[in-house]
Design an enzyme around this catalytic site. Structure first.
Site, PDB file in Angstrom:
ATOM      1  N   ASP A 426     -11.639 136.266  60.769  1.00 14.90           N
ATOM      2  CA  ASP A 426     -12.982 136.821  60.697  1.00 14.90           C
ATOM      3  C   ASP A 426     -13.574 136.405  59.350  1.00 14.90           C
ATOM      4  OD1 ASP A 426     -15.223 138.501  61.182  1.00 14.90           O
ATOM      5  OD2 ASP A 426     -14.305 140.068  59.968  1.00 14.90           O
ATOM      6  N   PHE A 592     -30.513 151.307  65.095  1.00  6.13           N
ATOM      7  CA  PHE A 592     -30.017 149.923  65.211  1.00  6.13           C
ATOM      8  C   PHE A 592     -28.906 149.871  66.252  1.00  6.13           C
ATOM      9  CE2 PHE A 592     -26.924 146.671  64.236  1.00  6.13           C
ATOM     10  CZ  PHE A 592     -27.709 145.546  64.051  1.00  6.13           C
ATOM     11  N   THR A 730     -16.809 134.189  63.570  1.00  5.79           N
ATOM     12  CA  THR A 730     -17.706 135.137  62.917  1.00  5.79           C
ATOM     13  C   THR A 730     -18.912 135.431  63.789  1.00  5.79           C
ATOM     14  OG1 THR A 730     -19.105 135.498  60.966  1.00  5.79           O
ATOM     15  CG2 THR A 730     -18.846 133.241  61.698  1.00  5.79           C
ATOM     16  N   ASN A 868     -14.218 145.228  65.611  1.00  3.54           N
ATOM     17  CA  ASN A 868     -14.545 144.093  66.480  1.00  3.54           C
ATOM     18  C   ASN A 868     -13.481 143.000  66.438  1.00  3.54           C
ATOM     19  OD1 ASN A 868     -15.208 143.499  63.802  1.00  3.54           O
ATOM     20  ND2 ASN A 868     -16.720 141.975  64.398  1.00  3.54           N
TER      21      ASN A 868
END
Length: 1196
Positions: A426, A592, A730, A868
């Protein structure tokens, strides 16, 4: 806030709340049906109806075993291994006449080995048991009637109990929130234990129960909850509350989950609806995927191979035995009359030779069992555990700033750390700090901020611009701006034009005022006031948001207070130049989300105007601008591209004024959508928000820097020199990812980039037409065409040894991972030196990891820090979690946890290399020593006409693997080092031995097996030929079986232990103690065991004291056999070291001769690398040097 504003508040999502009456909709109609049958009698858990339902207790057990199941379950675990099943069969058969040795000598070692392994399981389970006891015995206040709450242990809670939870306590079960210490019945909940998120969640009770905010008010409270059955979904809940003959719908807004924590709220009251193993967190607790190292898998194959050899030896022996037995009687004459074949048992009956051969086969299977190392698996587990202890206590991987050591969360994969071929990483929070700094902005088309980022310096160096020269050579102003640590965390902005209130003198001060006012208002941060200094700091959901609020504060727009309905600022008045306090009424927050990619707030300012303030990604903001609001669009887009090139993260800021009618219409629809309790509530809310987030007026854009972690470029350079490929996966924009790649030297000048994206001009027309199928087909065709062109470029570059980099975006990756494309994509990716996947979703990260792991068959390591990244970490052979700022979800799903990316260098190049080498050598040696021992048994069987007579005393056999050869091999697996840690880091080329698996290849394994067979041959035949016909004792007696077996066994113990001494690279006192102690232990055993009663010691009775020790032949033979057996290995090692040295031997030789600082010799060793250096700053310098070297040739 109701209940009084706290002086100190903490991170949360802030909403504008008034009590709403949710409506029944959709899934609520299913209550009472299948899957929605749960009934909870609130405050009446002891009633007849409640007890008849027999719900789970709140006792939670995480142990693998109970008192009743430990023995059967643990035994089942042990006998899942084929080797243990085989030894169990041998132990059972040892009680029959088939056994060549006594039952006790067979059963005892087997029981010890299985018992040690079961004991280890028991200790681990006892540790879990202690954790369970601690958790189940926590106290919570429960209503026992008459408005009185008393402490009760968690384990005693029942469904329907009303409980009171205090601030900073965990919820003991799944609850429905009834009320809280706030007037609005709000509470803040930390769910880090559930989803790894550090931000707080806001929960609110129904208005009908909100007045139950004192103990005494529960005296007569009765209600019934009907809801869904226990399930694993953390984010949905459907139920209804029947109170005072009225029905009220329940939603996730009222659900408090076990193991989440109450924060920033003095107390809450709730009713228990799910207990124990019915709670959602326990329903979600699945075992992590079982991972086994490639060495362990190959070890299993080796055990199977030895089984095959054992069966083959037994089969050959039984055939010869059957033939010899049948020939014992020929025409009524006895050829071997001394065996009396005419008066024998079925085992030696010449008339029933086939049956005798079959029975002998079973005897031989038991006799040759010593080919299989009985203590192998338990030794491996001990060694891996101790290796993990060394990893956990390595101070070089301890992050002092965060007080975070490295943690090997599983010891199964230690040696796999030494074989990593590909790292999938990542970016944000892993390569970078995830600590954002506001460094630049564009307002009204004018760029502000004079700082220079590391990426900009790398970019300037790449382009050869004056900035690069100025930064690198002169050390001027820009260097100072970039290198000095900011005095204010999150703020690294320098531009005198708008600092210290100077913005009022700029051409568009009105736009600048709106820009920074938007930053100060449009967020969900909470101010935290230091009571001693009065200084305000902020707790925000993300580092980006904190950086924006801090930047607004430093530039004159200080956010200092918020309530449920307002936000207060201290801002500079452009007319008076003085700071004034303004309060803005907060009407709505449009939150958001990853799909919206923006956030908005609707406020009413002090002049009564309704304003919508919006910030979001450029991809969704520019399309929402009004025609008269695009005045600075062109300049802003150019500056955003420049910021992205500089590796900065950008957001676009815009606003609009609303009229009252439009707002009232929106608010009615928005409130209605928020009140819905359906599965598609989020989509409905987003649709409503779409209608008002339009016709915006552009203000500008922000740029924040997420700096590289300390030591990342150096770490990547070392890993690249080690031959490890590094891929970056990413979610960032392509431009940002590319420039981060340059700053950490994954990309370099001159490296040809293969860029695969979905930004082809033709797609725009298709998107406007809305033809989804056409878009999909065209996109896939384009991606396939781009991959094909890339493969052609790869073929061309292989001839010129040119390095390539592959960069692909998320949309293209979707098609590249389809079944008919992924093979070609992988071929292209593997051939490139660097791979960067941008805009990748969590699922795509996991799919890419699986593709590399499965298709290449090489070891993959995934490293990440956020929730994630969990899929990627679990899919890889090794998952490494960064214990950073994104919660603990990645760490909890990882195999190994470290605090900084740079620690990966030591984890792999030092610990990985050592563990791989130790485990490979240990297992090879295990099989060597057992083959050496087992083949002496086979040779003696052949010598004795395969009669089933064992060569050794029963207890000699039993203690071989347990006592006389086990400890040195464990010491080898724990302590051996081919080179020191410093040399491992100085010469990363050493790591390639693991990638190529040279130390555990089939060739090396077979060579050790051959060495074992050769040792057995030398031991047996030298002992037989030297002792068979020679007088051994003073009286002239020749050698009997007891003396021959003791002599051979002594030779075996000496040879295998001295072989260990020759194989070890790094002696510690532990190795000396174990090796020489094992030999001494054998002689002491001979003395002690031989002195026992003959009924116990049998053939070993006084054999050493009376026969072997006084005889010079015994000592001469053992010394001669020792030297003659090891001489070939010693000779081979000397020749191989001198003429064909391996990497580690070259470094050892260099260290021994004091050449470790000799640049020429070091360069020669590094040139032995089989993998060309194409990534890292070393590769960049070499490329630059070679290009400088070519220029004079071209000019000449």
């Amino acid at each position: 806030m109701g209940g009084g504003r706290k002086k100190k508040q903490h991170l949360s999502k802030i909403h504008t709340h008034s009590f709403r009456i949710p409506s029944f909709n959709g899934e609520h109609s299913q209550i009472g049906g299948p899957g929605f049958s749960r009934v909870v009698f609130c405050n009446d858990s002891q009633c007849l109806e409640a007890t008849s339902l027999k719900y789970e207790t709140n006792y939670v057990r995480t142990t693998k075993f109970t008192l009743a199941t430990f023995v059967p379950k643990a035994l089942f675990e042990q006998f899942r291994r084929v080797a243990n099943v085989y030894f169990l069969i041998c132990a059972i058969l040892s009680f029959t006449s088939l056994s060549p040795y006594s039952a006790v000598s067979t059963v005892l070692p087997f029981v010890v080995v299985v018992g040690v392994t079961m004991g280890k399981e028991l200790l681990e389970d006892l540790r879990r048991k202690r954790q369970d006891i601690e958790m189940n015995n926590r106290n919570v206040e429960v209503h026992h009637g008459d408005g009185i709450f008393d402490n009760t242990k968690w384990r005693n809670l029942r469904v329907g109990d009303v409980i009171k939870v205090e601030k900073d306590d965990f919820f003991p079960a799944d609850l429905i929130l009834l009320s809280s210490s706030y007037d609005e019945a709000l509470c803040y909940v930390e769910t880090m234990n559930l989803d790894g998120e550090t931000n707080l969640k806001l929960k609110q009770a129904l208005e009908v129960t909100s007045n139950l905010n004192e103990d005494s008010r529960f005296q007569n409270f009765k209600a019934v909850i009907r809801c869904e059955d226990p399930n694993a979904n953390l984010y949905s809940f459907v139920g209804s509350l029947e109170f005072e003959e009225q029905q009220y719908p329940l939603s996730p807004q009222q659900l408090l989950l076990r193991d989440s924590k109450l924060k920033n709220t003095d107390h809450i009251y709730g009713v228990v609806i799910f207990t124990g193993h019915d709670t959602k967190v326990i329903q979600n607790s699945t075992a992590p995927p079982s991972k086994r190292s490639k060495i362990e898998k190959r070890t299993d194959k080796l055990v199977y191979l030895l089984f095959l050899v054992l069966v083959l030896m037994s089969f050959v022996g039984s055939i010869f035995f059957g033939i010899a037995t049948r020939e014992d009687l020929e025409d009524g004459l006895m050829t071997r009359w001394y065996l009396r074949p005419d008066e024998t048992t079925i085992y030696y009956n010449p008339k029933r030779a086939p049956i005798a051969a079959v029975l002998h086969f079973l005897t031989a299977l038991m006799l040759y069992s010593y080919l299989i190392p009985i203590s192998l698996y338990v030794s491996i587990e001990i060694v891996k555990f101790l290796q993990s202890v060394f990893i956990n206590h390595d101070l070089h991987m301890y992050y002092e700033e965060g007080n975070k050591p490295a943690r090997a969360r599983t010891s199964n994969l230690n040696e796999e750390l030494g074989q990593v071929d590909t790292i999938l990483s990542d970016k944000t929070g892993t390569l970078t700090c995830n600590s954002m700094e506001f460094i630049k902005c564009s307002v009204a088309g004018t760029p502000y901020g004079r700082g220079v980022t590391k990426v900009e310096r790398a970019l300037a160096r790449r382009k050869g611009s004056p900035l690069a020269q100025e930064v690198s050579d002169e050390g001027g102003q820009f260097e100072d701006l970039a290198e000095t640590e900011p005095s204010i965390k999150g703020f690294n902005f320098i531009d005198e034009r708008i600092m210290n209130g100077n913005w009022v003198n700029e051409p568009r001060p009105d736009i600048i005022q709106r820009f920074f006012r938007l930053l100060a208002i449009c967020h969900t941060a909470i101010p935290e006031i230091d009571e001693e200094t009065g200084r305000i700091s902020y707790e925000a959901e993300s580092p980006d948001e904190a950086a924006f609020v801090i930047a607004a504060r430093e530039l004159g727009f200080e956010f200092f207070e918020r309530s449920q309905t307002s936000i207060s600022l201290r801002e500079i008045d452009p007319i008076s130049g003085m700071k004034v306090e303004r309060v803005y009424k907060l009407l709505n927050i449009l939150e958001f989300s990853s799909s919206r990619k923006r956030m908005s707030v609707i406020i009413r300012d002090d002049e009564g105007k309704l304003l919508l303030l919006c910030k979001g990604a450029d991809s969704v903001m520019f399309v929402r601008l009004a025609k008269n609001g695009m005045g600075f669009e062109k300049q802003t887009k150019e500056q955003i591209n420049e910021y992205a090139d500089a590796g900065l993260r950008t957001l676009v800021l815009a606003y609009r004024e609303l009229d009252e009618d439009e707002y009232n219409e929106f608010n009615e629809a928005f409130t209605k959508a928020k009140n819905l309790v359906t599965a598609d509530q989020e989509e409905i809310i987003e649709t409503v928000a779409e209608h008002i987030e339009k016709d915006l007026f552009l203000l500008g854009a922000t740029a924040v820097e997420d700096k590289l972690q300390h030591g990342v470029p150096e770490c990547i350079d070392k890993l690249a020199q080690a031959g490890i490929k590094i891929w970056v996966l990413t979610g960032d924009k392509m431009e940002t990812a590319i420039n981060i790649g340059f700053s950490c030297s994954l990309l370099r000048e001159g490296m040809q980039q293969i860029i695969i994206n979905s930004e082809a001009p033709g797609f725009k027309a298709l998107e406007k037409a809305g033809n989804e199928s056409a878009i999909s087909e065209a996109s896939k065709a384009s991606v396939l065409n781009q991959i094909t062109e890339g493969v052609e470029m790869l073929s061309a570059s292989s001839e010129s040894s040119e390095a390539l980099a592959l960069i692909i975006d998320g949309k293209s990756l979707t098609y590249a991972l389809e079944d008919d494309v992924k093979e070609m994509f992988l071929e292209l990716a593997i051939g490139c030196s660097s791979v960067i996947c941008c805009r990748s979703s969590p699922k795509q990260k996991a799919l890419v990891t699986r593709l590399v792991k499965v298709r290449t068959g090489k070891t993959t390591l995934a490293i990440g820090d956020g929730a994630n990244d969990v899929g990627m970490l679990q899919e890889a052979d090794i998952g490494v979690g960064i214990s950073g700022f994104e919660g603990m979800q990645a760490v909890m799903s990882s195999d190994i946890a470290i605090a900084q990316f740079r620690f990966l260098e030591r984890l792999l190049l030092v610990h990985g290399h050592w563990c791989y080498r130790r485990m490979s050598s240990m297992i090879c040696y295990f099989f060597y020593k057992n083959i050496a021992f087992g083949f002496t048994l086979f040779f003696y069987e052949a010598y004795a006409s395969f009669s089933g007579q064992t060569a050794y005393n029963d207890w000699y056999l039993s203690f071989y693997n347990v006592l006389f050869t086990s400890l040195p091999v464990i010491a080898l697996g724990v302590f051996d080092q081919d080179v020191s840690a410093n040399f491992c880091l100085k010469f990363p080329v050493l790591y390639q031995e693991g990638i190529q698996n040279v130390l555990f290849s089939w060739l090396r394994i077979l060579s050790w097996a051959f060495n074992g067979a050769f040792s057995a041959t030398c031991i047996f035949f030298f002992c037989i030929f030297s002792m068979e016909h020679q007088a051994f004792r003073k009286g002239g007696e020749i050698v009997g079986l007891e003396i021959l077996s003791t002599t051979m066994y002594t030779c075996v113990v000496l040879v295998v232990n001295f072989q260990m001494a020759l194989s070890i690279n790094y002696f510690t006192y532990v190795q000396h103690l174990f090796i020489w102690g094992s030999i001494a232990c054998w002689y002491l055993f001979l003395l002690g065991y031989g002195a026992m009663d003959p009924d116990l010691s049998t053939t070993a009775f006084m054999v050493f004291i009376e026969a072997c020790a006084p005889s010079p032949s015994f000592w001469l033979v053992t010394i001669f056999v020792l030297f003659s057996t090891l001489l070939p290995y010693f000779t081979y090692s000397a020749i191989q070291l001198r003429f064909f040295p391996m990497y580690h031997q070259m470094v050892q030789w260099m260290s021994f001769n004091g050449q470790s600082e000799d640049p020429e010799y070091c360069h020669m060793v590094l040139q032995r690398s089989l993998t060309p250096k194409t990534v890292g700053y070393t590769a960049r310098f070499e490329a630059q040097s070679s290009s400088f070297g070519r220029e004079p040739e071209e000019s000449s």
